[in-house]
Scaffold this motif. Structure first.
Motif, PDB file in Angstrom:
ATOM      1  N   ASP A   1      39.048  26.999  10.006  1.00 27.54           N
ATOM      2  CA  ASP A   1      39.536  27.441   8.703  1.00 27.54           C
ATOM      3  C   ASP A   1      40.854  26.793   8.301  1.00 27.54           C
ATOM      4  O   ASP A   1      41.427  27.137   7.269  1.00 27.54           O
TER       5      ASP A   1
ATOM      6  N   ARG B   1      42.267  31.336   4.762  1.00 19.77           N
ATOM      7  CA  ARG B   1      41.952  31.666   3.370  1.00 19.77           C
ATOM      8  C   ARG B   1      42.891  32.751   2.853  1.00 19.77           C
ATOM      9  O   ARG B   1      43.406  32.663   1.729  1.00 19.77           O
TER      10      ARG B   1
ATOM     11  N   GLY C   1      38.823  34.278   8.731  1.00 18.21           N
ATOM     12  CA  GLY C   1      39.380  33.505   7.633  1.00 18.21           C
ATOM     13  C   GLY C   1      40.838  33.776   7.337  1.00 18.21           C
ATOM     14  O   GLY C   1      41.226  33.958   6.168  1.00 18.21           O
TER      15      GLY C   1
ATOM     16  N   TYR D   1      33.682  28.984   5.871  1.00 17.98           N
ATOM     17  CA  TYR D   1      34.729  27.970   5.853  1.00 17.98           C
ATOM     18  C   TYR D   1      34.207  26.679   5.234  1.00 17.98           C
ATOM     19  O   TYR D   1      33.097  26.240   5.543  1.00 17.98           O
TER      20      TYR D   1
ATOM     21  N   PHE E   1      41.018  25.555   4.623  1.00 18.07           N
ATOM     22  CA  PHE E   1      41.606  26.225   3.461  1.00 18.07           C
ATOM     23  C   PHE E   1      43.028  25.726   3.195  1.00 18.07           C
ATOM     24  O   PHE E   1      43.420  25.501   2.051  1.00 18.07           O
TER      25      PHE E   1
END
Length: 391
Positions: free
Chosen positions: A333, A142, A139, A295, A336
């Motif tokens: 991801d 993120r 991630g 995700y 994000f």
């Protein structure tokens, strides 16, 4: 001369960057050498480079003209924990680590676009080049958002591309709405009383509870979710027991859920817990669920997808831009960043037929270098569409 006319001159160089990164792969949040290589190239091109944004991320900015609009272009830096079996002469020099998803190619493509745009006067505004760590599993996108990427480098739109085996070479796929799925993971510990296999009446049997759960939980997709709302639930691991003559007191079951509607995350968590507890109770034991929200889905806003489709048409011709196709249950991801910015698009660049065992995350995956110029042109065209001179 427009930058698209100059792409041919840097193809060999960009492929060289790609192969250098491929030969020196690094896992998520450990991409120190890769980040240093990328940062050095960006500085060489004359961009303002920042390596203090988030972990091993590299962010560079380029402003032309007086336009106030800004967009971001993103590529990934990380490799996978896979032992390479391609046999290419630039294969991984690190045993058990490999670029098996094409992030080496994506990084090289974005570097190529940065080099061309650095010498360009064909756009008006600011481009933020984001080279992201740890797209796989950890991630990194993120973390970029949590570490303040958008606050420090505010942009109006964000775009990313991914090579896509199976999509014909020379084609581009981008659609409004869902293009990649959300992913949540779960772990359930079934507990009971262990006992001798010859005396099952003296204990409970967590293995039976786990087996019941594996079959029963499929009702989540088949009976508790609208058939018109795609969803996948897969049980992928079962661990329990050490001897064939003893029933264990604990069994662990793990799996994953994939879906496009964000609301299904809460539904899956509640349903998995309910079914697990019921199966455990039926066999005299108990269940403990750990549900990990991963995700979110990649959902392209209509405006960003439309702009990306126009840039795709500029790149390969309108007849080779696909805007209606089945989305993937794979995850990404970039979701994000797309959520954080609010507009933009995620785009597939057709990689053609790569053959059995050589798809994404395969140990024989080889990035199709023929699509490097397509990717560079797409990014350049995206910038020119989003930040037009006179706009």
């Amino acid at each position: 001369m427009r930058e698209n006319d100059k792409v041919e001159a840097i193809i060999a160089e960009a492929i060289g960057w790609r192969r250098h990164i491929h030969a020196n792969p690094e896992l998520g949040f450990a991409e120190h050498e890769t980040a240093a290589f990328v940062a050095a190239k960006l500085k060489e091109f004359g961009l303002a480079v920042h390596t203090d944004v988030s972990a091993t991320a590299v962010v560079a900015t380029l402003t032309k003209g007086s336009g106030s609009k800004a967009i971001a272009l993103r590529a990934e830096l990380d490799a996978l924990p896979i032992k390479e079996a391609t046999g290419v002469d630039y294969a991984s020099r690190k045993d058990g680590v490999m670029h098996a998803c094409g992030h080496d190619g994506h990084a090289a493509v974005l570097l190529g676009a940065a080099k061309l745009l650095a010498g360009s006067e064909s756009f008006n505004g600011t481009v933020v080049f984001v080279f992201q760590p740890a797209e796989e599993v950890l991630g990194g996108g993120r973390k970029l958002i949590e570490d303040g990427l958008i606050e420090r480098f505010p942009v109006d739109q964000v775009f990313a591309l991914h090579n896509w085996p199976g999509l014909p070479e020379g084609h581009i796929g981008v659609k409004p709405g869902p293009q990649m799925a959300a992913v949540d993971d779960f772990e359930i510990i079934f507990r009971g009383s262990g006992c001798h296999a010859a005396m099952p009446h003296l204990g409970d049997d967590p293995l039976l509870a786990a087996a019941s759960f594996v079959t029963a939980i499929q009702r989540l997709v088949s009976r508790s979710v609208d058939p018109l709302s795609p969803g996948v639930l897969s049980v992928t691991e079962i661990h329990g027991g050490r001897f064939n003559n003893f029933v264990p007191g604990e069994v662990k079951v793990e799996g994953t859920c994939r879906f496009y509607e964000r609301a299904l995350s809460d539904h899956c968590a509640a349903e998995i817990e309910r079914v697990a507890e019921a199966c455990a109770l039926m066999h005299g034991g108990r269940a403990e669920l750990t549900y990990k929200r991963g995700y979110p889905p990649v959902v392209n806003p209509a405006q960003g997808a439309a702009l990306a489709a126009l840039a795709g048409a500029d790149t390969v011709g309108a007849e080779r831009v696909l805007t209606e196709f089945q989305p993937s249950m794979g995850c990404e991801d970039f979701a994000f960043l797309l959520q954080g910015v609010g507009d933009g698009a995620y785009v597939w660049i057709g990689a053609g037929d790569v053959g059995p065992g050589a798809g994404l995350h395969g140990d024989r995956f080889v990035f199709n270098d023929a699509i490097v110029p397509i990717g560079i042109r797409f990014f350049v065209n995206t910038v020119q569409r989003a930040l037009p001179v006179g706009g």
